[in-house]
Design an enzyme around this catalytic site. Structure first.
Site, mmCIF file in Angstrom:
data_model
loop_
_atom_site.group_PDB
_atom_site.id
_atom_site.type_symbol
_atom_site.label_atom_id
_atom_site.label_comp_id
_atom_site.label_asym_id
_atom_site.label_seq_id
_atom_site.Cartn_x
_atom_site.Cartn_y
_atom_site.Cartn_z
ATOM 1 N N THR B 8 0.807 -1.038 0.098
ATOM 2 C CA THR B 8 0.044 0.024 -0.128
ATOM 3 C C THR B 8 0.856 1.283 -0.045
ATOM 4 O OG1 THR B 8 -0.229 0.250 2.535
ATOM 5 C CG2 THR B 8 -1.744 -1.360 1.496
ATOM 6 N N GLU B 94 9.908 -4.260 -3.418
ATOM 7 C CA GLU B 94 10.263 -5.490 -2.702
ATOM 8 C C GLU B 94 11.415 -6.329 -3.733
ATOM 9 O OE1 GLU B 94 6.145 -5.924 -3.513
ATOM 10 O OE2 GLU B 94 5.746 -6.444 -1.508
ATOM 11 N N ASN B 216 7.194 -12.253 -1.169
ATOM 12 C CA ASN B 216 5.487 -12.329 -1.353
ATOM 13 C C ASN B 216 5.092 -13.788 -1.360
ATOM 14 O OD1 ASN B 216 4.717 -9.517 -2.064
ATOM 15 N ND2 ASN B 216 6.122 -9.521 -3.529
#
Lengths: 217, 217
Positions: B8, B94, B216
């Protein structure tokens, strides 16, 4: 070829049946649409995918076409074959360990169902959650939300191999370990009902693992 | 939030300047369009990205608006700030090790340039080639080809930090090791000229590494 290291698909189908040229083309186009055109490994469409279907007529007899009584059986056999070949491509996807059949129904149109299924099947966050055996339905919902399909969050049902993960856009009461159990399988189905209409679509996808990155680096 | 582990972005900008409400909104929307809305880490749009801009007027003076002589300077400062913040998000992506500015020009329209740039910036094959320090312009060409932008292969020029990788859709004569040298940098530009019109767009992307998958999963 522009870049020989790029993924490509060359598919050759051969039959001894006698088939009229236009009928064979139509049969192949329909079968490819339901199989090769419904798979995704990484969303990167290749530059030289090819499907050729050769019918030499060695079997003899009246050439097959839509008018022939055996036509539906022939089409059915071709569709079974292309479906099988297409799923083998997914299973053989770079680094893939799981084949996931994404079945979307309840979209406003088939095209919207297709868009929704492809958004989910190409979402890196969804594909890594499968790799991690995490039934993260929030990521599925997110991909549905940014797809071009019309989605109303509180109508969406999501389940893995029949076990509800979300109902009306909220967590279902299936124990998380039961859902994880489904995601340990080599093959499973992700069912999504948008409850917006009668549109349906299937897409065949796979997980995305570290091996995918290593292969493509 | 639907899923707290999902990426987010919450951005809060504060200024002591006095700024008229509508002018501040317009300034922020324009700045966000050129910055936050032009970055991609994995193509997965988040569910709750937010940018808030608060002006308390503590500095006093005539409230800023488009009519104020200092307005262009204020807008310029805001755009510099949001651009900087947006690129920090990409750098912090990431597993990202490289920030890539994709500059597309020569598209038929700005919208087509945007589509072309996003296709390249979201291509897993392109992003893994960056991770592998491989200036694989064929993968760039492939992504351009499946984007919704109108592309004619033999008009496309591709270069990395000014070094031509492809000219008119064919390999340029830049030594491959020189191109690899560019891709070892923490920041570099990928310039694409479609030679189809005057449309332009920038997108800020990053490479995709095994670390992305690990995070993830």
């Amino acid at each position: 070829m522009i870049e020989p290291r790029m993924a490509t698909m060359l598919s050759f189908l051969l039959t001894d049946a006698a088939v009229e040229k236009d009928a064979l083309q139509e049969c192949l186009a329909g079968a490819a649409d339901k199989s090769f055109n419904r798979i995704t490994v990484d969303g990167d469409r290749s530059t030289n995918d090819t499907v050729l279907f050769l019918a030499n007529g060695a079997y003899g007899g009246l050439p097959l076409s839509a008018a022939h009584p055996d036509w539906p059986q022939f089409v059915g056999a071709v569709e079974m074959l292309t479906h099988d070949l297409a799923l083998k491509i997914v299973r053989d996807g770079e680094g893939a360990t799981k084949v996931v059949t994404i079945r979307v129904r309840g979209a406003r149109t088939d095209a919207e169902a297709d868009a929704a299924a492809r958004a989910v099947g190409n979402s890196l966050l969804v594909k890594t959650s499968w790799a991690g055996t995490e039934p993260n339905w929030g990521r599925v919902m997110d991909a549905l939300g940014y797809s071009t399909a019309r989605v109303e969050q509180d109508r969406v049902d999501i389940s893995y191999d029949g076990l509800p993960a979300a109902r009306n856009g909220c967590a279902a009461d299936t124990p998380i370990d039961d859902l994880r159990g489904v995601l340990t399988r080599r093959d499973f189905c992700l069912d999504i009902d948008l409850h917006m209409g009668n549109g349906t679509a299937n897409v065949y996808a796979c997980d995305c693992t570290e091996e995918y990155i290593r292969i493509n680096m």
